[in-house]
Design a protein around this motif. Structure first.
Motif, short mmCIF file in Angstrom:
data_model
loop_
_atom_site.label_atom_id
_atom_site.label_comp_id
_atom_site.label_asym_id
_atom_site.label_seq_id
_atom_site.Cartn_x
_atom_site.Cartn_y
_atom_site.Cartn_z
N ASP A 20 44.77 27.96 40.53
CA ASP A 20 44.79 29.29 39.57
C ASP A 20 44.11 29.30 38.24
O ASP A 20 44.78 28.72 36.94
N GLY A 21 42.50 29.46 37.90
CA GLY A 21 42.28 29.08 36.93
C GLY A 21 42.97 29.38 35.80
O GLY A 21 42.89 28.80 34.23
N ALA A 22 43.43 30.91 35.45
CA ALA A 22 43.53 31.92 34.02
C ALA A 22 45.19 30.22 33.82
O ALA A 22 45.53 30.42 32.64
N ALA A 23 46.05 30.42 34.40
CA ALA A 23 47.21 29.35 35.14
C ALA A 23 47.45 28.16 33.79
O ALA A 23 47.64 27.79 33.05
N GLN A 24 46.22 27.92 34.58
CA GLN A 24 45.46 26.54 34.49
C GLN A 24 45.45 26.06 32.78
O GLN A 24 45.82 25.51 31.67
N ALA A 25 44.13 27.62 32.73
CA ALA A 25 44.13 27.35 31.18
C ALA A 25 45.20 28.00 29.77
O ALA A 25 45.50 27.46 28.65
N ARG A 26 46.32 28.99 30.85
CA ARG A 26 47.52 29.05 29.49
C ARG A 26 47.82 27.67 29.66
O ARG A 26 48.27 27.16 28.58
N ALA A 27 48.62 27.34 30.75
CA ALA A 27 49.19 25.62 29.81
C ALA A 27 48.58 24.69 29.56
O ALA A 27 49.20 24.23 28.52
N ALA A 28 47.35 24.70 29.16
CA ALA A 28 46.72 23.68 28.17
C ALA A 28 46.37 24.54 26.70
O ALA A 28 46.65 23.88 25.99
N ALA A 29 46.71 25.51 26.81
CA ALA A 29 46.90 26.40 25.26
C ALA A 29 48.02 26.58 24.87
O ALA A 29 48.08 26.51 23.71
N SER A 30 49.34 26.10 26.02
CA SER A 30 50.21 26.48 25.68
C SER A 30 51.15 25.03 24.43
O SER A 30 51.46 24.99 24.04
N ALA A 31 50.44 23.89 25.47
CA ALA A 31 50.35 22.65 24.76
C ALA A 31 49.65 21.89 23.47
O ALA A 31 49.93 21.10 23.61
N ALA A 32 48.56 23.33 23.34
CA ALA A 32 47.66 22.73 22.39
C ALA A 32 48.48 23.71 20.94
O ALA A 32 49.02 23.95 20.90
N ASP A 33 47.67 23.22 19.56
CA ASP A 33 47.50 23.24 18.48
C ASP A 33 46.67 24.46 18.24
O ASP A 33 47.28 25.15 17.82
N ALA A 34 45.75 24.45 18.51
CA ALA A 34 44.99 25.54 18.54
C ALA A 34 43.09 25.22 20.34
O ALA A 34 43.31 24.05 20.53
N ALA A 35 42.97 26.49 20.39
CA ALA A 35 42.73 26.18 21.48
C ALA A 35 41.19 26.69 21.15
O ALA A 35 40.68 28.24 20.31
N VAL A 36 39.92 26.00 22.13
CA VAL A 36 38.26 26.31 21.64
C VAL A 36 38.15 27.35 22.63
O VAL A 36 38.02 26.03 23.79
N VAL A 37 37.69 28.22 23.12
CA VAL A 37 37.38 29.09 24.23
C VAL A 37 35.84 29.25 24.60
O VAL A 37 35.12 30.04 23.41
N VAL A 38 34.95 28.15 25.40
CA VAL A 38 33.62 28.31 25.30
C VAL A 38 33.34 29.42 26.64
O VAL A 38 33.24 28.87 27.90
N LEU A 39 32.15 29.99 26.31
CA LEU A 39 31.97 31.37 27.59
C LEU A 39 31.24 31.83 27.34
O LEU A 39 30.38 31.46 26.53
N GLY A 40 30.14 32.11 28.07
CA GLY A 40 28.95 32.80 28.05
C GLY A 40 28.32 32.38 28.78
O GLY A 40 28.38 32.87 30.25
N ASN A 41 26.87 32.53 29.55
CA ASN A 41 26.26 32.44 30.14
C ASN A 41 25.54 31.56 30.93
O ASN A 41 25.06 30.38 29.55
N HIS A 42 25.07 31.68 32.38
CA HIS A 42 23.71 30.60 32.52
C HIS A 42 22.88 30.81 32.13
O HIS A 42 22.18 32.04 33.31
#
Length: 948
Positions: A540-562
């Protein structure tokens, strides 16, 4: 040609480097046979061995670095270069690009049949970014003509070099004209009325051509007012007229296959000989058509010559322009050419790497910051870098092959130590319902690019699933091809939870099992014939992202287009929303980690309303090339100042944008100049890590005459604790204008770096004609006397200082319509009108959009005194029902003219009608069109004119 190679031909006048170039061109032209001259009209002009003349081809792609030729320095996309607002930096980027292009020209072995790499660079793109949904948004600089022209001129000068005699490369402006849609681009017509034409679309090209910085122009695929751009009279009437004072003629090239489109797609001409002749006469000097097959286009031109559609003068005119350019590129003077010694070592040179890093850094725009940025490096923050663009860099169609790739995750890791990298993408297994086997024997990471379009990347190899050779294959590491085989839709099967059909976007066909060998083929035309697949979520990608963010002090989320998916050449975007799955991952991360930065890495604006409302920091970068990660890390950590400013408006998600084919920026409300709803982020917007104050706005005079000029000065003070860059933007607006004036219009700008606590005084020279509008009554630019405001601003919505300016001069008289011809297109306002071609070669006319409904033209403040009748120039092919033209003023009907059938849209006739009584006074005159016909012009006639 060196002196040592002249023995075979002897020394001829065109070899004499001391002779005037025009005489050298004439001498060489006179020695070419007709067949040799005709052959030179194709993109691939063959060699003429008997004269020692080499083969020549037009066109190398160099939009943000040399492309299509292999490894070369990759700079930010053009829209990113526009975001720098830095002319000197853009000039240096273009200089590096042209140095590398020279190296490819001199040292790359010619491809079979293609000859040496061309030194004619098909760049920059000067089309304005009117609609952020345009598929080629990444290729332009700005939605504003002043900004675009300034950046484009800088890029041209960098390509061309500083030698007074020789060009390092020959810049060609793309694409002339009013080209802003990809869907059906070869058959759609851009309706551009005179005010929009002169104030907006031509305004981006005019300064670049007039400066002498450009050497050529490429015509656009589309039509304008019903006439293909490749036969537009504007090529001669405007472009070449602007170039005359420079002493050099423009060399105009066609876009690929566009000459054939005149017949095959547009059906504008009956046959190719006629169409090619029309294009040559209109000003096309080189035909990019049929690839390497020059025989077909040349034979069409030969047939046109035989039929008398063109003559040798037309051929010679185009060839002369080509030869003049070749002399300027040093082809016939290699011993004098200052660029002839450039070696292959300049490609991906260390200095170019440094420049690429600077360009990428300067293009980053800080859209929002509530204090989270810059991240505190001293605190040793644990950073999670999340998203489908966190650890990958994509090339666009006009990118070169990157020598290396510094991703956002890699750049941050290099700066702060270990970071957590997760894509936030679901990993799935697609299992055949028929066989139970996994598709391609692998699991896939699914990237959502919006509109239901996904890519599937093998978890084992990192390569993409693609539909090729009629089969599904896991093959490509990178997506970069004209036909993208690697995009799919996972279409749910109704009433069957977890089961999907796999449909290829390119072919529209579904995956199915081959009945003979059981292989998966992409052959099914209908859902009923398709194989059904169980979609099993492995991760589950969202769960993976949630776990990574929870364990960090800051999150940089990089979104956009190809850059090659959902918005690219040949495909416009359908909207401005982030892909649904990307937005969901962002919200999931923000829920557990409030210290979240959204980095939008994209070729165009997105509606990031939710992020702006809920996140402490939002950053934008274009696809910034090989140094993207270093640039973003430097800005996010405060090692560099966020110095970019938006080159176009970012609209809100609920802001209903005009129709993509509505090119009337004034009436439709496009760009910051005319849009009537507050945007999410305005044109020119960009925050800083320091604070600036603006003070002491002074005008050299508060009253200036028409035709005059004034000096404007302002002081910028850095009131913060660190050095920073500010873009001082100077706008103007007319107060109480008699026409529909822009809300605001950029007239000048300057980027300046100011140290902490320091001040910088800036001076601007402002000719009054920068306040001009296109006066349709006079057919010329006019500065109305009256009051104007000059605005010093940090963006189109953030005004910091305002000064009032009064322009003196003769007030405009009422519009004179009696006893003079008035073009129908020179209206002040309209409703339900389409702009069309008067004939195939010149002139514009109007027609109702829907012949079953009335259409209206308005001519304001018209002096009708003495008019007793009217003459109208009309064309009416035929059709059911009557057609008439009604004249109205002062809330009454003055009279009506019946429109006769003329048999063809280009068969024009004059129809007349007397009014019931003579007219008097100044009124707004309305012309109401009823039925299916075209109107080119009208003339109100007086009794004197009738009697005469």
């Amino acid at each position: 040609m060196s002196s040592s190679s002249l023995s075979a031909t002897g020394r001829l006048p065109f070899h004499d480097s001391e002779l005037d170039v025009r005489k050298r061109v004439d001498d060489l032209l006179g020695r070419l046979t007709l067949d040799e001259r005709l052959a030179m009209l194709h993109q691939y002009a063959p060699a003429v061995p008997r004269l020692g003349v080499a083969a020549f081809r037009t066109g190398a792609e160099a939009l943000h670095g040399v492309s299509w030729l292999g490894v070369a320095t990759a700079f930010p996309q053009a829209v990113g270069l526009g975001a720098t607002w830095d002319e000197d930096l853009v000039r240096r980027v273009a200089e590096a690009t042209s140095v590398e292009l020279r190296a490819f020209h001199l040292h790359r072995p010619p491809a079979e049949g293609e000859g040496r790499t061309s030194l004619q660079a098909w760049a920059p793109v000067v089309n304005l970014l009117r609609d952020p949904r345009w598929g080629r948004n990444e290729e332009g600089y700005s939605e504003d003509p002043v900004h675009t022209a300034r950046i484009a001129e800088a890029f041209c000068r960098g390509l061309a070099g500083d030698d007074p005699r020789f060009l390092r490369a020959a810049p060609v402006l793309k694409h002339f004209l009013a080209y802003n849609n990809e869907d059906d681009r070869c058959v759609t017509s851009s309706g551009v009325r005179p005010r929009v034409l002169h104030e907006y679309d031509l305004a981006a090209f005019r300064p670049v051509v007039a400066s002498g910085a450009a050497t050529g122009v490429m015509a656009a695929y589309n039509l304008v007012n019903g006439r293909p751009c490749h036969v537009s009279p504007l090529l001669e009437d405007e472009l070449r007229r602007w170039a005359e004072p420079t002493g050099h003629e423009l060399f105009v090239v066609s876009d690929a296959e566009a000459p054939s489109n005149l017949v095959d797609l547009e059906h504008y001409f009956d046959d190719h000989a006629e169409s090619h002749a029309a294009a040559l006469r209109a000003g096309i000097d080189s035909f990019t058509d049929h690839g390497l097959d020059s025989d077909t286009p040349v034979e069409r031109l030969r047939e046109a010559l035989d039929r008398g559609l063109i003559d040798e003068v037309d051929v010679d005119r185009a060839v002369r322009r080509q030869l003049a350019l070749r002399f300027r590129l040093g082809e016939f003077d290699p011993d004098l050419d200052p660029y002839a010694a450039i070696g292959p070592e300049v490609i991906d040179h260390p200095r170019h790497r440094v420049l690429a890093a600077r360009a990428a850094t300067e293009s980053v725009v800080l859209l929002k910051n509530d204090g989270l940025l810059p991240l505190d490096r001293a605190a040793g923050p644990r950073v999670a870098v999340i998203g489908p663009l966190a650890d990958v860099l994509h090339e666009d169609w006009y990118s070169g092959t990157m020598p290396y790739r510094v991703t956002v995750a890699a750049g941050l890791e290099e700066a702060v130590g270990e970071v957590v990298r997760v894509t936030g993408e679901d990993r799935i297994a697609l299992r055949s319902r028929t066989t139970g086997r996994l598709l391609a024997d692998t699991e896939f990471d699914v990237t959502d690019w919006g509109d239901g379009v996904v890519t599937l990347r093998s978890a084992d190899t990192g390569r993409h699933l693609g539909a090729k050779y009629g089969l599904l294959v896991v093959e490509e590491e990178r997506i970069k091809s004209w036909d993208v085989h690697e995009t799919f839709r996972l279409e749910p099967v109704a009433d069957d939870d977890g089961t999907v059909l796999l449909r290829n976007v390119l072919t529209g066909r579904y995956a199915a099992l081959d009945a003979v060998d059981g292989r998966v083929a992409v052959t099914a035309e209908t859902p009923g014939a398709a194989e059904r697949w169980s979609r099993e979520v492995v991760r589950d990608g969202a769960a993976q992202a949630r776990a990574a963010a929870s364990a960090a002090d800051a999150a940089v989320v990089v979104l956009g287009n190809h850059p090659l998916i959902n918005g690219r050449e040949t495909q416009d975007r359908t909207g401005t929303a982030l892909p649904e799955r990307q937005e969901a991952v962002l919200r999931t991360v923000a829920e557990v980690r409030p210290a979240t930065v959204l980095v939008v890495m994209s070729s165009y604006p997105y509606a990031v309303d939710w992020a702006d409302e809920h996140l402490p920091a939002v950053v934008w970068t274009s696809h910034g090339g090989q140094e993207t990660g270093h640039a973003l890390a430097a800005v996010l950590l405060g090692d560099a100042e966020p110095a970019g400013r938006l080159p176009q408006t970012w609209y809100r998600g609920d802001d209903e944008l005009p129709h993509p084919l509505d090119y009337d920026v004034i009436k439709a409300g496009w760009t910051y100049q005319y849009h009537r709803v507050a945007p999410l982020y305005p044109f020119g917007h960009g925050l800083s890590y320091t604070d600036f104050a603006h003070r002491d706005l002074r005008l050299s005079s508060e009253v200036v005459p028409q035709g005059g000029s004034l000096d404007v000065s302002v002081t910028v003070v850095n009131t913060g604790a660190r050095a920073g860059s500010e873009v001082v933007q100077v706008y103007a607006r007319a107060v109480d204008a008699r026409y529909e004036a822009p809300r605001l219009r950029l007239v000048d700008f300057r980027k300046v770096r100011v140290g902490a606590g320091e001040a910088e005084e800036l001076a601007f020279r402002l000719p009054v004609d920068r306040l001009a509008h296109w006066d349709v009554a006079r057919g010329a630019f006019t500065v109305d006397p009256g009051d104007y405001e000059l605005v010093i601003a940090r963006s189109a919505e953030n005004h910091v200082l305002v000064a009032r300016l009064t322009v003196t001069g003769e007030a405009p008289a009422p519009r004179a319509l009696v006893d003079r011809d008035t073009r129908a297109v020179d209206f002040d306002d309209y409703a339900a009108i389409a702009l069309v071609d008067e004939n195939r070669t010149t002139g514009d006319a109007v027609a109702p959009v829907d012949p079953t409904r009335p259409a209206e033209l308005v001519f304001r403040a018209a002096d009708l005194t003495g008019a007793v009748g009217v003459e109208v120039e009309v064309a009416r092919p035929g059709g059911a029902g009557p057609a008439w033209l009604e004249f109205r003023a002062a809330d009454r009907t003055l009279g009506a003219v019946d429109v006769p059938v003329t048999g063809h849209r280009y068969a024009w006739t004059t129809a007349t009608q007397r009014f019931e009584e003579p007219l008097d006074g100044v009124h707004d005159l309305s012309l109401v069109l009823h039925g299916d016909f075209r109107l080119a012009a009208f003339r109100l006639t007086s009794s004197r004119a009738v009697a005469g």
